[in-house]
Structures are given as C-alpha cells and as structure tokens.
Design a protein around this motif. Structure first.
Motif, mmCIF file in Angstrom:
data_model
loop_
_atom_site.group_PDB
_atom_site.id
_atom_site.type_symbol
_atom_site.label_atom_id
_atom_site.label_comp_id
_atom_site.label_asym_id
_atom_site.label_seq_id
_atom_site.Cartn_x
_atom_site.Cartn_y
_atom_site.Cartn_z
ATOM 1 N N UNK A 267 0.828 -1.206 0.000
ATOM 2 C CA UNK A 267 0.000 0.000 0.000
ATOM 3 C C UNK A 267 0.866 1.260 0.000
ATOM 4 N N UNK A 268 1.922 1.240 0.797
ATOM 5 C CA UNK A 268 2.839 2.386 0.865
ATOM 6 C C UNK A 268 3.502 2.630 -0.499
ATOM 7 N N UNK A 269 3.935 1.549 -1.154
ATOM 8 C CA UNK A 269 4.588 1.677 -2.467
ATOM 9 C C UNK A 269 3.621 2.263 -3.489
ATOM 10 N N UNK A 270 2.364 1.805 -3.469
ATOM 11 C CA UNK A 270 1.378 2.322 -4.416
ATOM 12 C C UNK A 270 1.122 3.814 -4.206
ATOM 13 N N UNK A 279 8.639 3.787 -9.924
ATOM 14 C CA UNK A 279 8.951 2.795 -8.897
ATOM 15 C C UNK A 279 10.459 2.748 -8.700
ATOM 16 N N UNK A 280 10.942 3.169 -7.529
ATOM 17 C CA UNK A 280 12.394 3.128 -7.280
ATOM 18 C C UNK A 280 12.933 1.699 -7.363
ATOM 19 N N UNK A 281 14.158 1.553 -7.833
ATOM 20 C CA UNK A 281 14.807 0.234 -7.949
ATOM 21 C C UNK A 281 14.848 -0.475 -6.601
ATOM 22 N N UNK A 282 15.008 0.290 -5.530
ATOM 23 C CA UNK A 282 15.105 -0.303 -4.189
ATOM 24 C C UNK A 282 13.811 -0.977 -3.745
ATOM 25 N N UNK A 283 12.676 -0.621 -4.388
ATOM 26 C CA UNK A 283 11.379 -1.193 -4.013
ATOM 27 C C UNK A 283 10.948 -2.346 -4.919
ATOM 28 N N UNK A 284 11.788 -2.707 -5.882
ATOM 29 C CA UNK A 284 11.398 -3.704 -6.884
ATOM 30 C C UNK A 284 10.996 -5.041 -6.260
ATOM 31 N N UNK A 285 11.775 -5.537 -5.316
ATOM 32 C CA UNK A 285 11.504 -6.837 -4.717
ATOM 33 C C UNK A 285 10.215 -6.795 -3.888
ATOM 34 N N UNK A 286 10.049 -5.695 -3.118
ATOM 35 C CA UNK A 286 8.838 -5.562 -2.303
ATOM 36 C C UNK A 286 7.593 -5.403 -3.178
#
Length: 296
Positions: A267-270, A279-286
């Motif tokens: 939810x935070x990422x969205x 979408x930052x690269x650091x958030x790709x896995x999450x």
C-alpha cells in the motif's frame, strides 16, 4: 503440472477459465497428449460451509458431473457415481477421500487425465491443515502424477496458508503463474456481452474512457456497465464518467476490498507511485506482487 494462477481480486480469472474449460477447440489446439483430458471445475463460491469435509464432497460431486459429460463408458460412469453415493452415506472424511481416490484411479486407468480447477481457493485459507495438503499429494501419487491441480487465488498458496504450504515444498509441487488484467481488445469482447445484457450502447469516446478506467479488470467493467444502464442522463460526457462511476457504493466497496488485499508495504509503495509516477529500484523486490499482477 500443478499450477497456481494468481491475480488481483476479481480481475476475471474465473471468466477466463469458463472460456478455457468449455470451449470445444481448446483441448485439440493446445493440449498435446495421447490421453484424453478431463477438466473438473470446482468453484469454492459454491461451498455453503467453508469446511474441509464439504470441500471434498463438492470436489467429488463436480468429478461425477464432469465424468457424466464425457465419452467414458457407462460402466465407468456408474462406478464413479456409486463411489460418490457411498461417500455421502458414510459421512466420513477418510472414506470420502478413499472413494475419491478409487474414482480417480478408474478414470486414469481409462487413459484419461483429470485436472481439478480449484477456483477461488483462498476461501479455504482459514481451515487448511497440513493433512489437507498431504491428501492432495496422496491423490496425485495414487494417480501416478496423471492428476493435476490448478489453484486460483489472489495470493500464492504459501501466502494464504504458510504453515500448510511452505514454498520450499511447493516448488516441487506446483508452478506459480500470474494472470494480469485483460488487454483492451479482450475487454471489448467481454463488453459486447455486457452491452447486450444491460441494454447499453455507449459512444466510442465513452467506451474508450470506460476501458481506460477499468484497466483490464473484469468486475470493474461489469459494475460500470450496470451503472451506465441505470443512469437516467444518457448524454454522459467522457470527462464526467470517472466521477459518475466513483460515486457508486459498489465501486467503493470493490476498491476497498482490492486495497485491503495488499499488505502495508505494498500500500505504501502504491501511494508513493501515485505521487512520483515511478517505482524506485530499491522497491522492486517488495513490489513483485504489484508488478506481476498488473497493479503497476
């Protein structure tokens, strides 16, 4: 192979499978096998009681129904049906699974490969046990791996029931596949059915805006079609469509259900993507689930 079909909630996996399971040309065009195929659709929405024993009874009943529609001999049909009746009379979980095993073995021995499509499998998430998983595996072993399962869910098996379906075991048991939202051309085909059903005939501009808003999500499209059919003002402009649809309580409830199917990290990422549009690269896995299911 056994497969987990994962998609966001109400994206239309069951619609896709209805087409796949009952279209007469699917098997001959896409299934390359010497054996005949038996597709058994088990929609968990048909369960009145969300319990393990009713699940096995429903599964057995759907097997009997599917066998009746095949070219298998009348003696095989009668034998499988009698096994089901015996299991109903016994009201015993062990005997029911044992009779189901016998019925599947009869079908496999007749050079027919059964596949159970367990639709909306996440409905069982609160009652699943390790014994249940062992029984699924036991039936497959009894059929010399000529029995397959297709699970459909909004999350993978190890997420809905991690203690029952640990991923390290599932990697040998099933393949994970994601179903993304439909393409515009497929949504137009679906809409043709809805257009007839709800007696609507939107302009090309309204239809294009509607498809854009629904984003390949079938239940959004169905609800939006109902809203259009109930609207008294038939001269709706494309610019007003979003506000009109969003005002409907059914759309709000569906949106809340989809939102609540995400974990707090997703939810935070969205929310961040909505603000930054990237979408930052650091958030790709999450964000793997968001990417694979087509949220992003």
């Amino acid at each position: 192979h056994c497969v987990e079909l994962i998609g966001l909630k109400h994206v239309g996996i069951s619609n896709l499978l209805r087409f796949f399971l009952y279209h007469p040309d699917i098997a001959k065009n896409y299934v390359k096998s010497r054996e005949n195929q038996l597709f058994i659709s088990v929609d968990l929405n048909d369960l009145v009681e969300v319990e393990i024993f009713p699940f096995w009874i429903l599964t057995f009943k759907r097997l009997v129904d599917s066998v009746e529609s095949t070219d298998l001999s009348s003696s095989i049909k009668k034998e499988v049906s009698q096994l089901f009746l015996d299991s109903i009379q016994s009201q015993d979980l062990f005997l029911t699974i044992e009779d189901l095993r016998k019925g599947l073995k009869i079908i496999v021995d007749a050079k027919t490969m059964p596949t159970f499509f367990l639709i909306r499998f996440d409905r069982l998430k609160d009652v699943l046990t390790p014994e249940f998983f062992a029984n699924l595996q036991g039936l497959r072993d009894a059929c010399a791996h000529k029995l397959a399962y297709v699970f459909t869910s909004f999350r993978s098996l190890d997420e809905i029931a991690p203690e029952v379906f640990p991923r390290k075991l599932l990697s040998l048991f099933s393949h994970l596949m994601y179903v993304r939202p439909a393409e515009d051309k497929d949504m137009k085909t679906i809409f043709e059915t809805l257009e007839t059903k709800y007696h609507i005939a939107p302009s090309p501009e309204i239809l294009n805006r509607l498809l854009e808003l629904c984003g390949g999500h079938v239940q959004y499209l169905q609800l939006s079609s109902i809203i259009l059919s109930q609207k008294e003002d038939k001269d709706l402009k494309p610019a007003d469509l979003f506000r009109t649809i969003l005002a409907d309580e059914r759309i709000k409830l569906l949106s809340e259900e989809i939102w609540e199917s995400l974990n707090s990290e997703e939810q935070k990422i969205l929310k961040n993507i909505e603000v930054s549009e990237k979408l930052p690269t650091s958030d790709m896995e999450k964000a793997k689930y968001l990417l694979e299911t087509g949220f992003v």
